[in-house]
Design a protein around this motif. Sequence first.
Motif, PDB file in Angstrom:
ATOM      1  N   LYS A  79       6.847  12.379  13.912  1.00  0.00           N
ATOM      2  CA  LYS A  79       7.566  13.003  15.032  1.00  0.00           C
ATOM      3  C   LYS A  79       9.044  12.611  14.986  1.00  0.00           C
ATOM      4  O   LYS A  79       9.923  13.460  15.140  1.00  0.00           O
ATOM      5  N   SER A  80       9.320  11.339  14.752  1.00  0.00           N
ATOM      6  CA  SER A  80      10.710  10.874  14.657  1.00  0.00           C
ATOM      7  C   SER A  80      11.422  11.558  13.492  1.00  0.00           C
ATOM      8  O   SER A  80      12.598  11.902  13.593  1.00  0.00           O
ATOM      9  N   SER A  81      10.708  11.765  12.393  1.00  0.00           N
ATOM     10  CA  SER A  81      11.290  12.432  11.225  1.00  0.00           C
ATOM     11  C   SER A  81      11.632  13.880  11.539  1.00  0.00           C
ATOM     12  O   SER A  81      12.692  14.374  11.152  1.00  0.00           O
ATOM     13  N   ARG A  82      10.731  14.560  12.231  1.00  0.00           N
ATOM     14  CA  ARG A  82      10.985  15.955  12.606  1.00  0.00           C
ATOM     15  C   ARG A  82      12.216  16.040  13.514  1.00  0.00           C
ATOM     16  O   ARG A  82      13.093  16.874  13.313  1.00  0.00           O
ATOM     17  N   ASP A  83      12.296  15.135  14.507  1.00  0.00           N
ATOM     18  CA  ASP A  83      13.455  15.108  15.396  1.00  0.00           C
ATOM     19  C   ASP A  83      14.739  14.826  14.622  1.00  0.00           C
ATOM     20  O   ASP A  83      15.775  15.455  14.860  1.00  0.00           O
ATOM     21  N   TYR A  84      14.679  13.879  13.701  1.00  0.00           N
ATOM     22  CA  TYR A  84      15.845  13.511  12.881  1.00  0.00           C
ATOM     23  C   TYR A  84      16.300  14.704  12.035  1.00  0.00           C
ATOM     24  O   TYR A  84      17.494  15.013  11.978  1.00  0.00           O
ATOM     25  N   TYR A 102       0.828  -1.187   0.000  1.00  0.00           N
ATOM     26  CA  TYR A 102       0.000   0.000   0.000  1.00  0.00           C
ATOM     27  C   TYR A 102       0.868   1.244   0.000  1.00  0.00           C
ATOM     28  O   TYR A 102       2.034   1.210   0.368  1.00  0.00           O
ATOM     29  N   PHE A 103       0.263   2.360  -0.434  1.00  0.00           N
ATOM     30  CA  PHE A 103       0.955   3.634  -0.577  1.00  0.00           C
ATOM     31  C   PHE A 103       0.772   4.460   0.692  1.00  0.00           C
ATOM     32  O   PHE A 103      -0.327   4.548   1.240  1.00  0.00           O
ATOM     33  N   LEU A 104       1.866   5.069   1.139  1.00  0.00           N
ATOM     34  CA  LEU A 104       1.845   5.979   2.271  1.00  0.00           C
ATOM     35  C   LEU A 104       2.381   7.326   1.795  1.00  0.00           C
ATOM     36  O   LEU A 104       3.536   7.401   1.366  1.00  0.00           O
ATOM     37  N   PRO A 105       1.557   8.389   1.823  1.00  0.00           N
ATOM     38  CA  PRO A 105       2.058   9.705   1.428  1.00  0.00           C
ATOM     39  C   PRO A 105       3.265  10.088   2.275  1.00  0.00           C
ATOM     40  O   PRO A 105       3.305   9.826   3.479  1.00  0.00           O
ATOM     41  N   GLY A 106       4.254  10.700   1.640  1.00  0.00           N
ATOM     42  CA  GLY A 106       5.513  10.958   2.310  1.00  0.00           C
ATOM     43  C   GLY A 106       5.623  12.294   3.018  1.00  0.00           C
ATOM     44  O   GLY A 106       6.654  12.577   3.608  1.00  0.00           O
ATOM     45  N   PHE A 107       4.586  13.114   2.980  1.00  0.00           N
ATOM     46  CA  PHE A 107       4.670  14.438   3.596  1.00  0.00           C
ATOM     47  C   PHE A 107       4.962  14.315   5.089  1.00  0.00           C
ATOM     48  O   PHE A 107       4.216  13.688   5.833  1.00  0.00           O
ATOM     49  N   GLY A 108       6.082  14.879   5.520  1.00  0.00           N
ATOM     50  CA  GLY A 108       6.441  14.884   6.925  1.00  0.00           C
ATOM     51  C   GLY A 108       7.179  13.644   7.388  1.00  0.00           C
ATOM     52  O   GLY A 108       7.471  13.509   8.568  1.00  0.00           O
ATOM     53  N   ILE A 109       7.470  12.712   6.470  1.00  0.00           N
ATOM     54  CA  ILE A 109       8.157  11.486   6.838  1.00  0.00           C
ATOM     55  C   ILE A 109       9.496  11.428   6.116  1.00  0.00           C
ATOM     56  O   ILE A 109       9.562  11.484   4.898  1.00  0.00           O
ATOM     57  N   LEU A 125       0.089   0.178   8.849  1.00  0.00           N
ATOM     58  CA  LEU A 125       0.394   1.196   9.852  1.00  0.00           C
ATOM     59  C   LEU A 125      -0.893   1.841  10.355  1.00  0.00           C
ATOM     60  O   LEU A 125      -1.800   2.127   9.576  1.00  0.00           O
ATOM     61  N   THR A 126      -0.939   2.091  11.651  1.00  0.00           N
ATOM     62  CA  THR A 126      -2.070   2.802  12.239  1.00  0.00           C
ATOM     63  C   THR A 126      -1.797   4.299  12.187  1.00  0.00           C
ATOM     64  O   THR A 126      -0.660   4.726  11.942  1.00  0.00           O
ATOM     65  N   LYS A 127      -2.819   5.101  12.447  1.00  0.00           N
ATOM     66  CA  LYS A 127      -2.663   6.557  12.483  1.00  0.00           C
ATOM     67  C   LYS A 127      -1.633   6.947  13.541  1.00  0.00           C
ATOM     68  O   LYS A 127      -0.796   7.810  13.307  1.00  0.00           O
ATOM     69  N   ALA A 128      -1.657   6.282  14.688  1.00  0.00           N
ATOM     70  CA  ALA A 128      -0.697   6.585  15.756  1.00  0.00           C
ATOM     71  C   ALA A 128       0.733   6.272  15.320  1.00  0.00           C
ATOM     72  O   ALA A 128       1.667   7.024  15.635  1.00  0.00           O
ATOM     73  N   GLN A 129       0.922   5.174  14.591  1.00  0.00           N
ATOM     74  CA  GLN A 129       2.258   4.822  14.114  1.00  0.00           C
ATOM     75  C   GLN A 129       2.753   5.825  13.074  1.00  0.00           C
ATOM     76  O   GLN A 129       3.927   6.192  13.070  1.00  0.00           O
ATOM     77  N   ILE A 130       1.866   6.277  12.199  1.00  0.00           N
ATOM     78  CA  ILE A 130       2.235   7.283  11.201  1.00  0.00           C
ATOM     79  C   ILE A 130       2.624   8.587  11.897  1.00  0.00           C
ATOM     80  O   ILE A 130       3.622   9.224  11.548  1.00  0.00           O
ATOM     81  N   ASP A 131       1.847   8.974  12.914  1.00  0.00           N
ATOM     82  CA  ASP A 131       2.183  10.178  13.679  1.00  0.00           C
ATOM     83  C   ASP A 131       3.536  10.023  14.373  1.00  0.00           C
ATOM     84  O   ASP A 131       4.318  10.970  14.451  1.00  0.00           O
ATOM     85  N   ASP A 132       3.830   8.824  14.875  1.00  0.00           N
ATOM     86  CA  ASP A 132       5.125   8.547  15.501  1.00  0.00           C
ATOM     87  C   ASP A 132       6.262   8.679  14.488  1.00  0.00           C
ATOM     88  O   ASP A 132       7.318   9.247  14.796  1.00  0.00           O
ATOM     89  N   LEU A 133       6.054   8.177  13.269  1.00  0.00           N
ATOM     90  CA  LEU A 133       7.062   8.313  12.213  1.00  0.00           C
ATOM     91  C   LEU A 133       7.299   9.784  11.870  1.00  0.00           C
ATOM     92  O   LEU A 133       8.438  10.205  11.650  1.00  0.00           O
ATOM     93  N   ARG A 159       1.741  12.067  -6.339  1.00  0.00           N
ATOM     94  CA  ARG A 159       2.147  12.345  -4.952  1.00  0.00           C
ATOM     95  C   ARG A 159       3.346  11.486  -4.585  1.00  0.00           C
ATOM     96  O   ARG A 159       3.344  10.280  -4.809  1.00  0.00           O
ATOM     97  N   ASP A 160       4.355  12.118  -4.003  1.00  0.00           N
ATOM     98  CA  ASP A 160       5.529  11.384  -3.537  1.00  0.00           C
ATOM     99  C   ASP A 160       5.236  10.752  -2.185  1.00  0.00           C
ATOM    100  O   ASP A 160       4.534  11.323  -1.356  1.00  0.00           O
ATOM    101  N   GLY A 161       5.782   9.568  -2.003  1.00  0.00           N
ATOM    102  CA  GLY A 161       5.594   8.878  -0.737  1.00  0.00           C
ATOM    103  C   GLY A 161       6.375   7.584  -0.734  1.00  0.00           C
ATOM    104  O   GLY A 161       7.459   7.498  -1.309  1.00  0.00           O
ATOM    105  N   PHE A 162       5.773   6.564  -0.136  1.00  0.00           N
ATOM    106  CA  PHE A 162       6.444   5.284   0.026  1.00  0.00           C
ATOM    107  C   PHE A 162       5.492   4.145  -0.296  1.00  0.00           C
ATOM    108  O   PHE A 162       4.298   4.217   0.003  1.00  0.00           O
ATOM    109  N   LEU A 163       6.039   3.095  -0.887  1.00  0.00           N
ATOM    110  CA  LEU A 163       5.288   1.869  -1.117  1.00  0.00           C
ATOM    111  C   LEU A 163       5.727   0.885  -0.039  1.00  0.00           C
ATOM    112  O   LEU A 163       6.906   0.528   0.043  1.00  0.00           O
TER     113      LEU A 163
END
Length: 97
Positions: A63-68, A7-14, A53-61, A41-45
Amino acid sequence: MAGANSYFLPGFGISRAVIQNEIRYHCGPDAIVRPYTHQGRDGFLLTTSGPALTKAQIDDLKKSSRDYEEKQSRRANEEDVFVNQPVAVAQRIRRSG
């Protein structure tokens, strides 16, 4: 990978580095992620036999991306790195002839 789902995951913020490092933690040891463009749209397959992935896991990714990205930015400022530094390339001399 028996029974794998993609499945496709939009990459904005990750960040690519973060998702590639953490995807197995969230989706299982057989999970694979790669850059992908879907309907412009750019993202990830994501390909995994585990749960999506759940909404909480996407939000965690995110946050981790912002910190990184913040950490990388501080590191670049400390080292005074010039990312777009010119690189010398061998030049051919034109001869008219």
